[in-house]
Enzyme design. Structure first.
Site, PDB file in Angstrom:
ATOM      1  CE1 TYR A 142      39.917   1.321   2.131  1.00  8.67           C
ATOM      2  CE2 TYR A 142      39.151   3.100   3.550  1.00  8.67           C
ATOM      3  CZ  TYR A 142      38.961   1.850   2.981  1.00  8.67           C
ATOM      4  OH  TYR A 142      37.828   1.139   3.266  1.00  8.67           O
ATOM      5  CG  ASP A 143      40.877   8.645   3.388  1.00 12.81           C
ATOM      6  OD1 ASP A 143      40.739   7.457   3.718  1.00 12.81           O
ATOM      7  OD2 ASP A 143      41.104   9.552   4.198  1.00 12.81           O
ATOM      8  CD  GLN A 200      40.559   7.814  19.212  1.00 10.14           C
ATOM      9  OE1 GLN A 200      40.639   8.405  20.281  1.00 10.14           O
ATOM     10  NE2 GLN A 200      41.454   6.901  18.865  1.00 10.14           N
ATOM     11  CG  ASP A 254      42.735   7.862  14.314  1.00 10.40           C
ATOM     12  OD1 ASP A 254      43.290   6.767  14.167  1.00 10.40           O
ATOM     13  OD2 ASP A 254      41.590   7.985  14.782  1.00 10.40           O
TER      14      ASP A 254
HETATM   15  P1  NAD Z   1      39.068  -7.229   3.914  1.00  3.10           P
HETATM   16  O1  NAD Z   1      40.470  -6.758   3.878  1.00  3.10           O
HETATM   17  O2  NAD Z   1      38.720  -8.354   4.814  1.00  3.10           O
HETATM   18  O3  NAD Z   1      38.569  -7.640   2.446  1.00  3.10           O
HETATM   19  C1  NAD Z   1      39.097  -7.096   1.260  1.00  3.10           C
HETATM   20  C2  NAD Z   1      39.265  -8.243   0.258  1.00  3.10           C
HETATM   21  O4  NAD Z   1      39.744  -7.713  -0.986  1.00  3.10           O
HETATM   22  C3  NAD Z   1      40.276  -9.278   0.724  1.00  3.10           C
HETATM   23  O5  NAD Z   1      39.766 -10.574   0.537  1.00  3.10           O
HETATM   24  C4  NAD Z   1      41.480  -9.019  -0.159  1.00  3.10           C
HETATM   25  O6  NAD Z   1      42.293 -10.165  -0.338  1.00  3.10           O
HETATM   26  C5  NAD Z   1      40.808  -8.549  -1.429  1.00  3.10           C
HETATM   27  N1  NAD Z   1      41.685  -7.740  -2.285  1.00  3.10           N
HETATM   28  C6  NAD Z   1      42.505  -6.720  -1.907  1.00  3.10           C
HETATM   29  N2  NAD Z   1      43.152  -6.235  -2.973  1.00  3.10           N
HETATM   30  C7  NAD Z   1      42.725  -6.962  -4.049  1.00  3.10           C
HETATM   31  C8  NAD Z   1      43.049  -6.950  -5.425  1.00  3.10           C
HETATM   32  N3  NAD Z   1      43.960  -6.084  -5.938  1.00  3.10           N
HETATM   33  N4  NAD Z   1      42.445  -7.846  -6.244  1.00  3.10           N
HETATM   34  C9  NAD Z   1      41.535  -8.726  -5.744  1.00  3.10           C
HETATM   35  N5  NAD Z   1      41.202  -8.789  -4.448  1.00  3.10           N
HETATM   36  C10 NAD Z   1      41.800  -7.916  -3.611  1.00  3.10           C
HETATM   37  O7  NAD Z   1      38.166  -5.955   4.231  1.00  3.10           O
HETATM   38  P2  NAD Z   1      36.591  -5.811   4.404  1.00  3.10           P
HETATM   39  O8  NAD Z   1      36.360  -5.181   5.720  1.00  3.10           O
HETATM   40  O9  NAD Z   1      35.915  -7.083   4.076  1.00  3.10           O
HETATM   41  O10 NAD Z   1      36.277  -4.721   3.292  1.00  3.10           O
HETATM   42  C11 NAD Z   1      35.642  -5.050   2.065  1.00  3.10           C
HETATM   43  C12 NAD Z   1      35.340  -3.770   1.290  1.00  3.10           C
HETATM   44  O11 NAD Z   1      34.456  -2.941   2.061  1.00  3.10           O
HETATM   45  C13 NAD Z   1      36.567  -2.926   0.980  1.00  3.10           C
HETATM   46  O12 NAD Z   1      36.425  -2.376  -0.317  1.00  3.10           O
HETATM   47  C14 NAD Z   1      36.526  -1.832   2.014  1.00  3.10           C
HETATM   48  O13 NAD Z   1      37.133  -0.654   1.555  1.00  3.10           O
HETATM   49  C15 NAD Z   1      35.022  -1.654   2.191  1.00  3.10           C
HETATM   50  N6  NAD Z   1      34.705  -1.066   3.515  1.00  3.10           N
HETATM   51  C16 NAD Z   1      34.817  -1.804   4.653  1.00  3.10           C
HETATM   52  C17 NAD Z   1      34.546  -1.228   5.889  1.00  3.10           C
HETATM   53  C18 NAD Z   1      34.621  -1.992   7.181  1.00  3.10           C
HETATM   54  O14 NAD Z   1      34.405  -1.405   8.240  1.00  3.10           O
HETATM   55  N7  NAD Z   1      34.867  -3.271   7.199  1.00  3.10           N
HETATM   56  C19 NAD Z   1      34.172   0.124   5.957  1.00  3.10           C
HETATM   57  C20 NAD Z   1      34.090   0.845   4.776  1.00  3.10           C
HETATM   58  C21 NAD Z   1      34.350   0.240   3.554  1.00  3.10           C
HETATM   59  N1  UDP Z   2      42.315   2.193  17.448  1.00  2.00           N
HETATM   60  C1  UDP Z   2      42.808   2.034  18.738  1.00  2.00           C
HETATM   61  N2  UDP Z   2      43.478   0.902  19.047  1.00  2.00           N
HETATM   62  C2  UDP Z   2      43.656  -0.110  18.151  1.00  2.00           C
HETATM   63  C3  UDP Z   2      43.156   0.045  16.853  1.00  2.00           C
HETATM   64  C4  UDP Z   2      42.489   1.226  16.525  1.00  2.00           C
HETATM   65  O1  UDP Z   2      42.646   2.922  19.594  1.00  2.00           O
HETATM   66  O2  UDP Z   2      44.274  -1.125  18.528  1.00  2.00           O
HETATM   67  C5  UDP Z   2      41.565   3.421  17.128  1.00  2.00           C
HETATM   68  C6  UDP Z   2      42.055   4.146  15.879  1.00  2.00           C
HETATM   69  O3  UDP Z   2      43.086   5.061  16.196  1.00  2.00           O
HETATM   70  C7  UDP Z   2      40.779   4.842  15.422  1.00  2.00           C
HETATM   71  C8  UDP Z   2      39.665   3.889  15.857  1.00  2.00           C
HETATM   72  O4  UDP Z   2      40.227   3.050  16.863  1.00  2.00           O
HETATM   73  O5  UDP Z   2      40.615   6.059  16.120  1.00  2.00           O
HETATM   74  C9  UDP Z   2      39.128   3.037  14.731  1.00  2.00           C
HETATM   75  O6  UDP Z   2      40.219   2.431  14.092  1.00  2.00           O
HETATM   76  P1  UDP Z   2      40.051   1.383  12.904  1.00  2.00           P
HETATM   77  O7  UDP Z   2      41.411   1.111  12.344  1.00  2.00           O
HETATM   78  O8  UDP Z   2      39.256   0.222  13.370  1.00  2.00           O
HETATM   79  O9  UDP Z   2      39.136   2.118  11.827  1.00  2.00           O
HETATM   80  P2  UDP Z   2      39.199   3.567  11.126  1.00  2.00           P
HETATM   81  O10 UDP Z   2      40.196   4.435  11.815  1.00  2.00           O
HETATM   82  O11 UDP Z   2      39.583   3.282   9.723  1.00  2.00           O
HETATM   83  O12 UDP Z   2      37.832   4.084  11.304  1.00  2.00           O
END
Ligand code: NAD
Ligand code: UDP
Length: 314
Positions: free
Chosen positions: A144-145, A208, A272
């Site tokens: 992902y990262d 965290q 994490d």
């Molecule tokens: P989500 O999983 O609900 O939405 C992602 C969407 O992308 C889904 O509808 C999924 O079906 C679609 N998708 C996945 N792979 C695909 C592919 N190969 N082709 C077409 N569609 C595909 O997640 P979200 O929270 O709505 O995240 C949306 C975007 O925002 C992502 O790019 C995510 O990395 C970014 N983002 C979200 C957060 C957050 O906290 N929610 C934080 C940082 C970045």
């Molecule tokens: N986390 C937790 N319990 C859960 C899900 C997540 O303690 O049931 C913790 C996880 O280890 C992380 C933080 O909550 O430290 C945020 O997790 P999340 O998956 O929401 O987002 P990200 O780690 O990608 O920021």
């Protein structure tokens, strides 16, 4: 009225974005492969003649005539993006290449949904956009990262080499209505567990930290970013700078749901991040004074209400 493509439009953020863009009077094409999103998230938009839903995988080329592209396609929850890590990288990298190629061809402005995860387990706190990050390139989160980091590089290079109009937002932990109950991220997990009276699963000690942004604040930031002039490409942090320990989040959710759930501790997943908090000075400056308006309790109350109805819990 603009024509706008939203990839990943049937997901949590994407579905809210499609709804908001339609409300602003635009025409929206929502493209998704339904890996983590679903038609249910956008079914209420299907009657709108200015909304089109397309099943398509962003790793395959896609052609449509639009003015703007929001590139959101990518699973965002660790359990989902780690399910098929190779596919996650392909989605970020090939998805970016396909959408940037499209933007170049049709001269559209394209916005990338990047992430605070580009900072990895950050040694600089709070995180500013000029911090290069601390990412384990072979760790479980790297699909992902590093995928998102490579996408940022592609965006910047399409801009400098091919004059593509790009915008990069680094989104910090965002929550709200329409998150999937089994999404696996912390806010939805804790709310669902609290409402069902199940144990609240804290990974590690819960010391965290994360900074939680409500969906409406993110949407406002993304729209403002898309509408900045040619001078500004980002990356820009979009997040709420109020920082909470995970244990504090658990306690807040237990109190707000008046739940009898007890807290249990499970092992902390590898890599994490220990702390995360955005510096949003650049967003304030470039996005016309943007800042988050919805504070944690208010956003949690709305999200709890949503899950209460969804799960039919009185
Ligand atoms: P989500 O999983 O609900 O939405 C992602 C969407 O992308 C889904 O509808 C999924 O079906 C679609 N998708 C996945 N792979 C695909 C592919 N190969 N082709 C077409 N569609 C595909 O997640 P979200 O929270 O709505 O995240 C949306 C975007 O925002 C992502 O790019 C995510 O990395 C970014 N983002 C979200 C957060 C957050 O906290 N929610 C934080 C940082 C970045
Ligand atoms: N986390 C937790 N319990 C859960 C899900 C997540 O303690 O049931 C913790 C996880 O280890 C992380 C933080 O909550 O430290 C945020 O997790 P999340 O998956 O929401 O987002 P990200 O780690 O990608 O920021």
């Amino acid at each position: 009225m603009k024509k706008i493509l939203v990839t990943g439009g049937a997901g949590f953020i994407g579905s809210h974005l499609c709804e908001r863009l339609l409300k602003e009077g635009h025409e929206v094409v929502c493209m998704d492969n339904y890996f983590t999103g679903s038609k249910t998230n956008v079914v209420h938009l299907l009657d709108n003649p200015y909304f089109e839903l397309v099943r398509h995988d962003v790793t395959m080329p896609y052609f449509v005539e639009v003015d703007e592209i929001y590139n959101l396609a990518c699973p965002a929850s660790p359990i989902h993006y780690q399910y098929n890590p190779i596919k996650t990288i392909k989605t970020s990298v090939m998805g970016a290449i396909n959408m940037l190629g499209l933007a170049k061809r049709i001269k559209a402005t394209i916005l990338q949904a990047s992430t605070s995860e580009v900072y990895g387990d950050p040694a600089v706190h709070p995180q500013t956009e000029d911090y290069w990050g601390n990412v384990n390139p072979i760790g479980t989160r790297s699909c992902y990262d590093e995928g998102k980091r490579c996408a940022e590089s592609l965006f910047i290079n399409y801009h400098s080499q091919n004059d593509v109009k790009i915008k990069i937002v680094r989104i910090f932990n965002t929550y709200g209505t329409r998150m999937h109950p089994n999404d696996g991220r912390v806010v939805s997990n804790f709310i669902v567990q609290a409402l069902k009276g199940e144990d609240i699963t804290i990974y590690g000690e819960g010391t965290q930290t994360r900074s939680f942004q409500y969906i409406d604040d993110l949407l406002e930031g993304m729209l403002r970013m898309m509408n900045t002039g040619d001078h500004f490409t980002g990356p820009v942090n979009i997040g709420n700078p109020l920082e909470f320990k995970i244990i504090e989040l658990a306690e807040k959710i237990i109190a707000l749901t008046i739940s009898k759930s007890k807290i249990i501790h499970l092992p902390l997943p590898a890599d994490d991040p220990i702390q995360r908090k955005p510096n949003i000075d650049l967003a304030r400056k470039e996005l016309n004074g943007w800042e988050p308006n919805v504070q944690l309790e208010e956003g949690l109350v709305k999200t709890i209400e949503y899950f209460r109805n969804l799960l039919n819990i009185k």
